[in-house]
Write an enzyme that holds these catalytic residues in place. Structure first.
Site, PDB file in Angstrom:
ATOM      1  N   SER A   1       0.867  -1.310  -0.029  1.00 49.77           N
ATOM      2  CA  SER A   1      -0.028   0.151  -0.051  1.00 49.77           C
ATOM      3  C   SER A   1       1.051   1.375  -0.067  1.00 49.77           C
ATOM      4  O   SER A   1       2.052   1.178   0.423  1.00 49.77           O
ATOM      5  CB  SER A   1      -0.829   0.058   1.221  1.00 49.77           C
ATOM      6  OG  SER A   1      -1.317   1.123   1.423  1.00 49.77           O
TER       7      SER A   1
ATOM      8  N   TYR B   1      -3.786  -0.571  10.147  1.00 50.34           N
ATOM      9  CA  TYR B   1      -3.326  -0.642   8.717  1.00 50.34           C
ATOM     10  C   TYR B   1      -1.992  -0.486   8.231  1.00 50.34           C
ATOM     11  O   TYR B   1      -1.347  -1.323   7.653  1.00 50.34           O
ATOM     12  CB  TYR B   1      -4.334  -0.074   7.761  1.00 50.34           C
ATOM     13  CG  TYR B   1      -4.517  -0.365   6.422  1.00 50.34           C
ATOM     14  CD1 TYR B   1      -4.986  -1.468   5.805  1.00 50.34           C
ATOM     15  CD2 TYR B   1      -3.942   0.392   5.473  1.00 50.34           C
ATOM     16  CE1 TYR B   1      -5.267  -1.745   4.418  1.00 50.34           C
ATOM     17  CE2 TYR B   1      -3.879   0.390   3.945  1.00 50.34           C
ATOM     18  CZ  TYR B   1      -4.659  -1.031   3.714  1.00 50.34           C
ATOM     19  OH  TYR B   1      -4.563  -0.799   2.401  1.00 50.34           O
TER      20      TYR B   1
HETATM   21  P1  NAP Z   1     -11.920  -4.718  -1.064  1.00 53.66           P
HETATM   22  O1  NAP Z   1     -12.805  -4.338  -2.065  1.00 53.66           O
HETATM   23  O2  NAP Z   1     -12.597  -4.146   0.181  1.00 53.66           O
HETATM   24  O3  NAP Z   1     -11.786  -6.151  -1.029  1.00 53.66           O
HETATM   25  C1  NAP Z   1     -11.269  -6.870  -0.112  1.00 53.66           C
HETATM   26  C2  NAP Z   1     -11.070  -8.429  -0.432  1.00 53.66           C
HETATM   27  O4  NAP Z   1     -10.250  -8.869   0.778  1.00 53.66           O
HETATM   28  C3  NAP Z   1     -12.335  -8.880  -0.653  1.00 53.66           C
HETATM   29  O5  NAP Z   1     -12.267  -9.955  -1.528  1.00 53.66           O
HETATM   30  C4  NAP Z   1     -12.721  -9.357   0.787  1.00 53.66           C
HETATM   31  O6  NAP Z   1     -13.518 -10.514   0.833  1.00 53.66           O
HETATM   32  C5  NAP Z   1     -11.331  -9.960   1.407  1.00 53.66           C
HETATM   33  N1  NAP Z   1     -11.088 -10.293   2.661  1.00 53.66           N
HETATM   34  C6  NAP Z   1     -11.567  -9.123   3.515  1.00 53.66           C
HETATM   35  N2  NAP Z   1     -11.491 -10.080   4.812  1.00 53.66           N
HETATM   36  C7  NAP Z   1     -11.273 -11.280   4.446  1.00 53.66           C
HETATM   37  C8  NAP Z   1     -11.328 -12.395   5.411  1.00 53.66           C
HETATM   38  N3  NAP Z   1     -11.319 -12.338   6.634  1.00 53.66           N
HETATM   39  N4  NAP Z   1     -11.096 -13.602   4.645  1.00 53.66           N
HETATM   40  C9  NAP Z   1     -10.976 -13.692   3.423  1.00 53.66           C
HETATM   41  N5  NAP Z   1     -10.951 -12.633   2.537  1.00 53.66           N
HETATM   42  C10 NAP Z   1     -11.162 -11.336   3.174  1.00 53.66           C
HETATM   43  O7  NAP Z   1     -10.611  -3.688  -1.210  1.00 53.66           O
HETATM   44  P2  NAP Z   1      -9.237  -3.858  -2.349  1.00 53.66           P
HETATM   45  O8  NAP Z   1      -9.135  -2.356  -2.565  1.00 53.66           O
HETATM   46  O9  NAP Z   1      -9.725  -4.467  -3.494  1.00 53.66           O
HETATM   47  O10 NAP Z   1      -8.154  -4.397  -1.452  1.00 53.66           O
HETATM   48  C11 NAP Z   1      -7.393  -5.368  -1.921  1.00 53.66           C
HETATM   49  C12 NAP Z   1      -5.986  -5.162  -1.336  1.00 53.66           C
HETATM   50  O11 NAP Z   1      -5.466  -3.886  -1.755  1.00 53.66           O
HETATM   51  C13 NAP Z   1      -6.071  -5.192   0.346  1.00 53.66           C
HETATM   52  O12 NAP Z   1      -4.684  -5.953   0.634  1.00 53.66           O
HETATM   53  C14 NAP Z   1      -5.849  -3.649   0.382  1.00 53.66           C
HETATM   54  O13 NAP Z   1      -5.299  -3.391   1.603  1.00 53.66           O
HETATM   55  C15 NAP Z   1      -4.995  -3.207  -0.796  1.00 53.66           C
HETATM   56  N6  NAP Z   1      -5.015  -1.742  -1.202  1.00 53.66           N
HETATM   57  C16 NAP Z   1      -5.922  -1.486  -1.683  1.00 53.66           C
HETATM   58  C17 NAP Z   1      -5.802   0.079  -1.944  1.00 53.66           C
HETATM   59  C18 NAP Z   1      -7.040   0.769  -2.502  1.00 53.66           C
HETATM   60  O14 NAP Z   1      -6.956   1.980  -2.850  1.00 53.66           O
HETATM   61  N7  NAP Z   1      -8.427   0.207  -2.935  1.00 53.66           N
HETATM   62  C19 NAP Z   1      -4.906   0.850  -2.090  1.00 53.66           C
HETATM   63  C20 NAP Z   1      -3.498  -0.013  -1.390  1.00 53.66           C
HETATM   64  C21 NAP Z   1      -3.790  -1.241  -1.065  1.00 53.66           C
HETATM   65  P3  NAP Z   1     -15.253 -10.285   1.403  1.00 53.66           P
HETATM   66  O15 NAP Z   1     -15.928  -9.895   0.083  1.00 53.66           O
HETATM   67  O16 NAP Z   1     -15.440 -11.606   1.744  1.00 53.66           O
HETATM   68  O17 NAP Z   1     -14.992  -9.258   2.288  1.00 53.66           O
END
Ligand code: NAP
Length: 254
Positions: A146, A159
Site C-alpha cells: 500500500s 493498517y
Molecule cells: P475490497 O474491495 O474491500 O476487497 C477486499 C478483499 O479482501 C475482498 O475480496 C474481501 O472478501 C477480502 N477479505 C477481507 N477480509 C477477509 C477475510 N477475513 N477472509 C478472506 N477474505 C477477506 O478492497 P481492495 O481495495 O480490493 O483491497 C485489496 C487489497 O489491496 C487489500 O490488501 C488492500 O489493503 C490493498 N490496497 C487497496 C488500495 C485501494 O486504494 N483500494 C490501496 C492500497 C492497497 P469479502 O468480500 O469476503 O469481504
C-alpha cells in the site's frame, strides 16, 4: 521471445480475496495471461469464476476466512489447490481489511482483526506456499502492500503497521528464498476505486484532496494493477526479488 516470458499458460495461481475489487482484477489478469486460478476467500466468488472460465481457464474455490484460519488451515488450503489444480506456481496475497479510528481510540479488536488478515494470514500463506515452491524449485509470490507501506496515513494505525510489515516480510522472504528459485515481491497500489476506499471517496473534500495530489490526475481502477501482477507472476520477473512496485499514478514521486 520476450512477450512469451509474460505468458502463464499451464501455471496455477492462488489469489486471496478474488471475489471483488483489486483481487478480482488480479485473478482475471492472471487468467488472461493463461493461468488456472484458485480463489481463496470467505465469499462466493461467482462473478470471478465466470470471468476465469469464460477465458477457458479452470477456477477452483478454496473457502477460508482469513480472520480465523490459522497456519494449519492455510497449509490445508494450499494443499487443496495442489490437489485440485495439480500444482501451485503463483500466490497473490491480496485480501485485506482496513479499520479507521484514531490511534488514541483505536479499538484493540480492530488492531487484532487488521493484523490477522493483513499480516498473519499473509505470512502463513507465504510459508505454506513457500514450502511447495521451494520443493519444486520455482514459484512467484506477490504480496499486496500500500501507499501506507511508505507513509503513516490518517487514523489507520493498524493498517499502516500491517502494510509496513508486509514490505519487511516480502524482503525477508526474498532474501531466504531467491536462491531456491522463488521470487517474492510486492505491489503497492495507490488510491484505487474499490470498497476499501469508498469512505474516502464519499467525503468530497477528502476525495478532491487525494485526487489533486495524484500526478496522473485521477484515482486508479482495479484494472490498473493487471500489468504489474502479470509481470511479477511471470518469468519476465525471474531476476526480481524483494521489490515493491508502486502502481500509484505517481503518488510516491510527488
Ligand atoms: P475490497 O474491495 O474491500 O476487497 C477486499 C478483499 O479482501 C475482498 O475480496 C474481501 O472478501 C477480502 N477479505 C477481507 N477480509 C477477509 C477475510 N477475513 N477472509 C478472506 N477474505 C477477506 O478492497 P481492495 O481495495 O480490493 O483491497 C485489496 C487489497 O489491496 C487489500 O490488501 C488492500 O489493503 C490493498 N490496497 C487497496 C488500495 C485501494 O486504494 N483500494 C490501496 C492500497 C492497497 P469479502 O468480500 O469476503 O469481504
Amino acid at each position: 521471445m520476450i512477450l512469451d516470458t509474460f505468458r502463464l499458460g499451464s501455471r496455477v495461481a492462488l489469489v486471496t480475496g478474488g471475489n471483488r475489487g483489486i483481487g478480482q482484477a488480479i485473478a482475471t489478469a492472471l487468467a488472461q495471461a493463461g493461468a488456472d486460478i484458485a480463489l481463496l476467500g470467505r465469499t462466493d466468488p461467482a462473478e470471478t469464476i465466470a470471468a476465469v472460465e469464460k477465458l477457458g481457464r479452470r477456477a477452483l474455490v478454496v473457502p477460508a476466512d482469513l480472520s480465523t484460519a490459522g497456519p494449519d488451515a492455510l497449509a490445508d488450503a494450499v494443499e487443496a489447490v495442489v490437489a485440485g489444480l495439480g500444482r501451485l506456481d503463483v500466490l497473490v496475497n491480496n485480501a485485506g481489511i482496513i479499520r479507521r479510528a484514531a490511534a488514541v481510540a483505536h479499538p484493540p479488536e480492530d488492531w487484532d482483526a487488521v493484523l490477522r488478515v493483513d499480516l498473519d494470514a499473509v505470512f502463513h500463506l507465504c510459508q505454506a506456499a513457500g514450502r511447495v515452491m521451494l520443493g519444486q524449485g520455482h514459484g512467484k509470490i506477490v504480496n499486496v502492500a500500500s501507499m501506507l507501506s511508505y507513509q503513516g496515513g490518517i487514523k489507520v494505525p493498524s493498517y499502516t503497521a500491517a502494510k509496513h510489515a508486509v514490505v519487511g516480510l516480502t524482503r525477508a522472504l526474498a532474501n531466504e528464498w531467491a536462491a531456491g528459485g522463488v521470487n517474492v515481491n510486492a505491489i503497492a497500489p495507490g488510491y484505487i476505486t474499490t470498497d476499501n476506499t469508498a469512505p474516502l471517496r464519499g467525503d468530497p473534500d477528502r476525495e478532491r484532496a487525494i485526487r489533486e495530489r495524484i500526478p496522473a490526475g485521477r484515482w486508479g481502477a482495479p484494472e490498473d494493477l493487471m500489468g504489474a501482477v502479470v509481470f511479477l507472476a511471470s518469468d519476465a520477473a525471474r531476476y526480481v526479488h524483494g521489490a515493491v512496485l508502486p502502481v500509484d499514478g505517481g503518488w510516491l514521486a510527488r
